[in-house]
Enzyme design. Sequence first.
Site, PDB file in Angstrom:
ATOM      1  N   HIS A  17       0.798  -1.224   0.000  1.00 40.42           N
ATOM      2  CA  HIS A  17       0.000   0.000   0.000  1.00 40.42           C
ATOM      3  C   HIS A  17       0.829   1.272   0.000  1.00 40.42           C
ATOM      4  O   HIS A  17       0.416   2.293   0.530  1.00 40.42           O
ATOM      5  CB  HIS A  17      -0.940  -0.004   1.207  1.00 40.42           C
ATOM      6  CG  HIS A  17      -1.882  -1.147   1.173  1.00 40.42           C
ATOM      7  ND1 HIS A  17      -2.664  -1.437   0.078  1.00 40.42           N
ATOM      8  CD2 HIS A  17      -2.155  -2.115   2.074  1.00 40.42           C
ATOM      9  CE1 HIS A  17      -3.391  -2.505   0.325  1.00 40.42           C
ATOM     10  NE2 HIS A  17      -3.091  -2.943   1.519  1.00 40.42           N
ATOM     11  N   HIS A 104       1.138 -16.956   6.919  1.00 36.32           N
ATOM     12  CA  HIS A 104       1.568 -15.700   6.326  1.00 36.32           C
ATOM     13  C   HIS A 104       2.771 -15.188   7.121  1.00 36.32           C
ATOM     14  O   HIS A 104       3.221 -15.848   8.063  1.00 36.32           O
ATOM     15  CB  HIS A 104       0.439 -14.655   6.409  1.00 36.32           C
ATOM     16  CG  HIS A 104      -0.481 -14.705   5.248  1.00 36.32           C
ATOM     17  ND1 HIS A 104      -0.242 -14.051   4.073  1.00 36.32           N
ATOM     18  CD2 HIS A 104      -1.659 -15.334   5.088  1.00 36.32           C
ATOM     19  CE1 HIS A 104      -1.234 -14.273   3.234  1.00 36.32           C
ATOM     20  NE2 HIS A 104      -2.116 -15.057   3.821  1.00 36.32           N
ATOM     21  N   ASP A 339      -7.574 -16.432  -4.829  1.00 33.30           N
ATOM     22  CA  ASP A 339      -7.059 -17.310  -5.870  1.00 33.30           C
ATOM     23  C   ASP A 339      -6.674 -18.644  -5.234  1.00 33.30           C
ATOM     24  O   ASP A 339      -5.816 -18.694  -4.352  1.00 33.30           O
ATOM     25  CB  ASP A 339      -5.820 -16.635  -6.483  1.00 33.30           C
ATOM     26  CG  ASP A 339      -5.480 -17.195  -7.839  1.00 33.30           C
ATOM     27  OD1 ASP A 339      -5.946 -18.307  -8.160  1.00 33.30           O
ATOM     28  OD2 ASP A 339      -4.738 -16.527  -8.578  1.00 33.30           O
TER      29      ASP A 339
END
Lengths: 377, 377, 377, 377
Positions: A17, A104, A339
Site C-alpha cells: 500500500h 503468512h 485465488d
Amino acid sequence: MSTFGRYFRVTTYGESHCKSVGCIVDGVPPGMELTEADIQPQLSRRRPGQSKLTTPRNEKDKVEIQSGTEFGKTLGTPIGMLVKNEDQRPHDYNDMDNYPRPSHADYTYLEKYGIKASSGGGRSSARETIGRVAAGAIAEKFLHKVSNMEIVAFVTQVGDVKMNRDPLDPKFQHILNTITREKVDATGLIRCPDPSTAGEMIKEIEKYRGNKDSIGGVVTCVIRNIPTGLGEPCFDKLEAVLAHAMLSIPASKGFEIGSGFNGVSLPGSKHNDLFYYDEEEHRLRTKTNNSGGIQGGISNGENIYFSVPFKSAATISQEQHTSTYKGEDGVLAAKGRHDPCVVPRAIPIVEAMAALVMADAVLIQQSREYSISLFKK
Amino acid sequence: MSTFGRYFRVTTYGESHCKSVGCIVDGVPPGMELTEADIQPQLSRRRPGQSKLTTPRNEKDKVEIQSGTEFGKTLGTPIGMLVKNEDQRPHDYNDMDNYPRPSHADYTYLEKYGIKASSGGGRSSARETIGRVAAGAIAEKFLHKVSNMEIVAFVTQVGDVKMNRDPLDPKFQHILNTITREKVDATGLIRCPDPSTAGEMIKEIEKYRGNKDSIGGVVTCVIRNIPTGLGEPCFDKLEAVLAHAMLSIPASKGFEIGSGFNGVSLPGSKHNDLFYYDEEEHRLRTKTNNSGGIQGGISNGENIYFSVPFKSAATISQEQHTSTYKGEDGVLAAKGRHDPCVVPRAIPIVEAMAALVMADAVLIQQSREYSISLFKK
Amino acid sequence: MSTFGRYFRVTTYGESHCKSVGCIVDGVPPGMELTEADIQPQLSRRRPGQSKLTTPRNEKDKVEIQSGTEFGKTLGTPIGMLVKNEDQRPHDYNDMDNYPRPSHADYTYLEKYGIKASSGGGRSSARETIGRVAAGAIAEKFLHKVSNMEIVAFVTQVGDVKMNRDPLDPKFQHILNTITREKVDATGLIRCPDPSTAGEMIKEIEKYRGNKDSIGGVVTCVIRNIPTGLGEPCFDKLEAVLAHAMLSIPASKGFEIGSGFNGVSLPGSKHNDLFYYDEEEHRLRTKTNNSGGIQGGISNGENIYFSVPFKSAATISQEQHTSTYKGEDGVLAAKGRHDPCVVPRAIPIVEAMAALVMADAVLIQQSREYSISLFKK
Amino acid sequence: MSTFGRYFRVTTYGESHCKSVGCIVDGVPPGMELTEADIQPQLSRRRPGQSKLTTPRNEKDKVEIQSGTEFGKTLGTPIGMLVKNEDQRPHDYNDMDNYPRPSHADYTYLEKYGIKASSGGGRSSARETIGRVAAGAIAEKFLHKVSNMEIVAFVTQVGDVKMNRDPLDPKFQHILNTITREKVDATGLIRCPDPSTAGEMIKEIEKYRGNKDSIGGVVTCVIRNIPTGLGEPCFDKLEAVLAHAMLSIPASKGFEIGSGFNGVSLPGSKHNDLFYYDEEEHRLRTKTNNSGGIQGGISNGENIYFSVPFKSAATISQEQHTSTYKGEDGVLAAKGRHDPCVVPRAIPIVEAMAALVMADAVLIQQSREYSISLFKK
C-alpha cells in the site's frame, strides 16, 4: 537484503500500500536496445486477475523506466523502474488485524522488525515480485543477445496431478528441448504444456475453489543455449545461486536440479552422464543429462532444468481456529474471493529469477575469459 | 566465489594435491572460548576412511589455528585455520587422464578456466569441504552460546530405503525434537537414527559395492532453539540462504524445507500452521510446522528442518563407455576401491553450512535489535 | 572487514604473535605463470630491519604458496599463502601493559572488541600488511600482462624536507614518466629518487633518532600504461577505491590525486586538462594532467598519480605523560630501539594496495567490454 | 557500482535528462519516525540556483517517499525515494557536442561504455548526488537517535583564501567543538563560519566570475558525539571508508583526517595524543586530537574531523583550445552563466556521505556488541 546479484544486480523496493513498487538494475551492459516494450509482457503475465476476458491492452501494472536508457539504448548506468500502486494508502484497522494470519508473514515481520505494515507481511506481499520481473526481462534480453539463451518455465504439478519429470524419460526431455512461452501460454492460464494434464489440473483447482480452500503445485524451468563455464566454485556454484533465487520467491518450498530427489536411487552406473563427441556441434556432449546441465557447479553446455514446489496459498475463506497476537483463541476467515492456486502466476517470476542468475554468471565469466585468451597467447 | 556469508563469513582455499587446505573465518565475535578441540571433532566426523577399526586418536586432518585467538579466547580478528595435505604433489599423467570423468567436474573446470589441476576437478574435490567444516564448528559454538541452538543432521534415505519424512507424522516430529549427534553416531557410520532402517541402508550400500557401483541418498537436518526474527527479506530469506548453502555442497541435487515437494498436494486448510498460545514458553507457537520454522523468509521460533538429496558417487569401478577430451570413444574404469555411498560423510558438512547460515543471520538481526529497542523507548 | 576487492580479492589473517600471517587471493585469472619468486621480492622490500648489511638471501618472511597453482601456473582457484611468525607466543604481561600506548590502537581495540591481543593493537600491527603485499605482487603480475602496467611508489617528503610535487612542474612530470623501482631502491633505503633530497631526508631522520623521537613523511605513487575506462561510477570511482585502499594502510592520514589539495587555488582555466590528438598513439590525450589520470571516476589513459601522508611512528623512547587504562596518570617510555621513520617501508605496501585496486578494476571492465563489442556488431 | 554501504546501504539511479533521480535505502532500522520533512531540508541546501532571493517555499527538487514507511514510521523495509527531473528529455545535438569537455567525464564515459548520454558525462552529473543527500538525511536522523551524533561541514578554503586548519590551534578546535549548521548557513551562501574569511572568499569568487573562470576550495567536516569502537579493521578502517565516500563525490581531489598532510612534519613526541582520565565523562580521553578521532581504524570517542579539496568547476565560459572527439583542434566555450565555485553546494553532500558511513559503522558494531556482552557474563 533487497539486492540480488553481483555484476548484474537488482535492488527492489515497495510493499502493498505504498506509492509505487520498483527497482534499480545496476550493471546492465551498455549499448543494448531496450524500451518498456521489452519489459511489459512479463509484467502482464505476472499480473493477478488475468482471465480470458482480460483485454490485451489493459494498462494495469505499467512499468515506467526512469533512467539508464536514452534513444532506446542502455547507457550502462543504473536503470530505475517503477510501477505505481493503485491502492496507495495503508488500510484501516479491522477485527481481522488482531490475528496473525496462519502461514503468512504477519507474525514473523512483527517479531523481526517490532512493527509491521498495515497490509500484513510487508515485503512478503506478491507485489514485491514486480521489481524482480521487470529486472529479469532486461536480463533475458541480454542473455538472448549473448547466446540466444532461452528460459521457459511451466507448471508440471498441481496438487496430486502431475506430469512425468523423470530425466531419463524421452518425452520429458523432448518437452525440455522444445517448449516455448507461446506453447505454455497456449494451454491457457494453467500454463501446463501437456493438454490432458492441463485439463485435470484445472479440475483439481476448481475442486479446492469450491471448498474455499487452496492447493499448491510445482513449476519446472528449462534454460537452453548456455555457454559452458558459467558458475563460480565453490560457494557460488550455478545450482546454488539458482536455488537461492528460487527459494527467495514467496511460497516456494524447495528446489531440485536434474535428477533431484528421485535421482538418489539411481546408481552411479545409470546416473553418470557419459560423454560423446557431437559431430554437428563439434564439441563434447553428454548422452544423458541427469546432472541438469551443471557439473561441479559449472555449466557443461547441456540444458539446465530444475523444479520448484510452491505450497498452497495461505489465504483461504474457510474458518481457521487460531490465535490472536495476544494469545486469545479465535476464528479467522478471509473475506472476499481468493485465488485457490497461485502456481501459474509464479511462472514469469521463476523465469525472471533464473534470468538474473544467468546474466550475472555470464558477466563474471566474461571477465575471466579475456584473461584466459591473454595467457594462452 | 570462495567466500560465504556477510558478517560471519568464511573464505576457503585448497584442492587435493596442494600443500594445505584451509580457511579464514572473519567476523567471529570476540571473547568466545575457542580452541582446536572445539573444531577437531567435526573434522574427524568428515574424514574419509572411517571404520570401526579407525583408532580414536588418529592424527589425520588435524586442524591448526593460525590466528585470531589468544589464551583460548577469540580476539574478534580473523581466524586462520589449515589442515596439511598428505599428498602435496600433483599426480603424474596417466592414460585415464585422457578422459573427462563422467559426472565429475574435470570437463567443466577445463572449459571454465582453460586449465585444470592434475587431480581433475580442482576445487570440486571433497577435500575443499574441510575449510567449511572447520568454520562451521566455530559458528556452532557461537550459536550454542546465543540460544542453545542445536543443529543435527542424519541420513533419511539411501537408494530406495527411506525413513518417513512427512511433517504431519508425529514420529518424524518426535525425531526432529529429540535427535542428537550422539544418537546419530550411535547407529554406526550409516548415521541413520532409526535402527531397522539403518540396517537396511547398510545392506543397500553393500549391494552396490558388490556391483562396483554407487548409490545416493538424502540427508535431513534439524535446527532447534532458534530466536524469532532471523532471515532477511526479500532476496535473503532464511530458507533461500540455506538452499544456497546446501546446493553448494558437492553432489547435492536439491533442497526442501518443511513440507517441501510433497507438501504441494496439501490444501491450504491442512498446510496452514495455526497459532496457539504456549503457556509454558509465554509466546505464540504453531500447532503444526509445515512451514519448517520459517514464514516470509523469517524464523518463527519453531524447528527449522530441511532435506538435501545427494546423487550417487560419480567414481565407480565399472567400465564406462565414454569419450576422451579429444572426442575419441573409449572405456574408462576407476582403479582402486571407492566409497559406494558418500551420504553419511555429508552429515558434518550439512551441519557446518547450516551453522554458517544461522550465525550470519543472528549477527545481522542483532544489529537491528539494538535499534528496535532504542525506538521503542 | 578483512577482505578487499570484488573480483580480484584478498582476505587476510594474522597478528603479531600468532602462528602465521597470510591471505587467500580469490579471483586470480587462470593460466598465469606464478611462483613464490614473483612474490618474495616485494615481501623482502617490506621487511623491517633492512640495512646495507642485510644479506640478499635472508630467509625471513618467506612466503609459502599453499594452493591455487600447479606446475608454476595459476589454476583460477584461490591462492592461499602464508608467512610463519618467528615469535608465535603471546608476550608476558609487564608494567607497560597497564598503559594504552598513545596514538596506537591498544585503547580502541579494547573498546571495540572488549578484549585485546597481548601484543597490543592486534591487527593494527604492521605485520598484518604481509598478506596485502603478497596479494599485491600477484595483482601486479596480472596487470603487467594486461597492459604492461607499471606501479612505482617513492618517498617525496620526510618531515619538512620535500620534493616538488606540483603537477604543472615539468621535472615532477618527468619523474612520474620515468621512475622505476630500480631507481627508487638505488637511492638507498630512503627510497627518494632525488639524490640531494634523499641526503637531506636521511639527515632529518637521524635528527629525530638522536632525540628518541620519530617523524612522518609522504609517499607518492604513479601508475603507468593504464587502459581507458577503468573505475565504476558513482560510488566506486577509481580514485575513491584508491583512497579507500591507501587510508587502510596503518599510519596513513590522507590521500590526494592529481592536483590534490594545492590544486584548489588553480582556476578552471589552468586546471582543465585540454585535449589533443596524439599522432603516435592514435588517440586523444591531455596536454596537462591535473586530473591525475581519472575523470568522472574513470581512467582516461594518462598516468594516475597520488600522494599519501604517513604520520610519525607512535612508538618513541621518550617519556610520555599519559594515563593507564584505569585512569591513573603515569609515564610511559618504549624500551629498545625503534625505527624513527617508517615511511620508506610503506613503499611496497602502497604499491600492493594500488595493484589490488587496479586488478579489480580491470576485471570489472573486461566483463563489460565483451558486451560492448557484442552490441556494436 | 551504484550501491554504497553494507548494512545501511543506498543504491542510486538517475542522470540529468531522465524522468527522475532517486535511490533505495536498505537496512534502515524499523520503528524510527520519518517523513519527507526530515529529508527535504538537506535537498534544499544542495539545490543549485540558490540566492538571497530564493523563496523559502520553492518546490523544486521535492522528494517523494515511495515505500518503507507507514503512518510516519520506518517499517524496516527498503525506502524508495525519487525527485522528478524538470528536464526529462535528452538534449538536441549541437556543435559543442563534437567536443569532449575538458576535465569533464564526457570522454571517459564514452571510452568506458562505448555510448554516452546526450547530456555528456551521464552519472558524473551533480544531479546524481540527490539520491545520496536524501539517503544521508535518513542516516543522520538515525545517528542522532543513537548518540546525538552531529555532523557539520563548512568551507575552510576558496582559492588562496583559507581558515587555519591546524589541529593544534585552539581556535580551530573551538570551531570543531561548537560549529552548527545554523552558524554555517548564517554566514550566507558561502558557508564559511568565520565572517572575515567568508567576506574574502566571496571577493575571491567574484574575481573568477568576472574572468569567466572558476575556482576550487576545501570543505572541512566534523562529527561529534561518536561512540568508541566504530570502524572495521583492517581494510574497512573508519577513515578508509570515509575517504572512499569523499572521493566518490564529483570534483573532490583528496581527503585528510586529523593532522593530515601537514602533520607529517610533527615528530611523534608532538603528534601522539596522550591520554588522561576525564572526570566528567568518566572515561579516558586524549589531550590533543591529531588522530582526528580514529586510532587503528577505530573511533576513540573524540571528534572525527577531515577535509576534502574540490577542484575548480570544469565548465567555464572562457575559450578553451582543445580537440574534438575526432582529433581536430578547435575552440570550445561554454554558453550561458556558470557557477564559478561549487564548493559551498558540496556541504550537504559531504555531510550526507559522512552520515552514510557512520550509520553503517554503527550497525556493524551494534551486532558485535550483543555478543561481547554475552561472553562477558
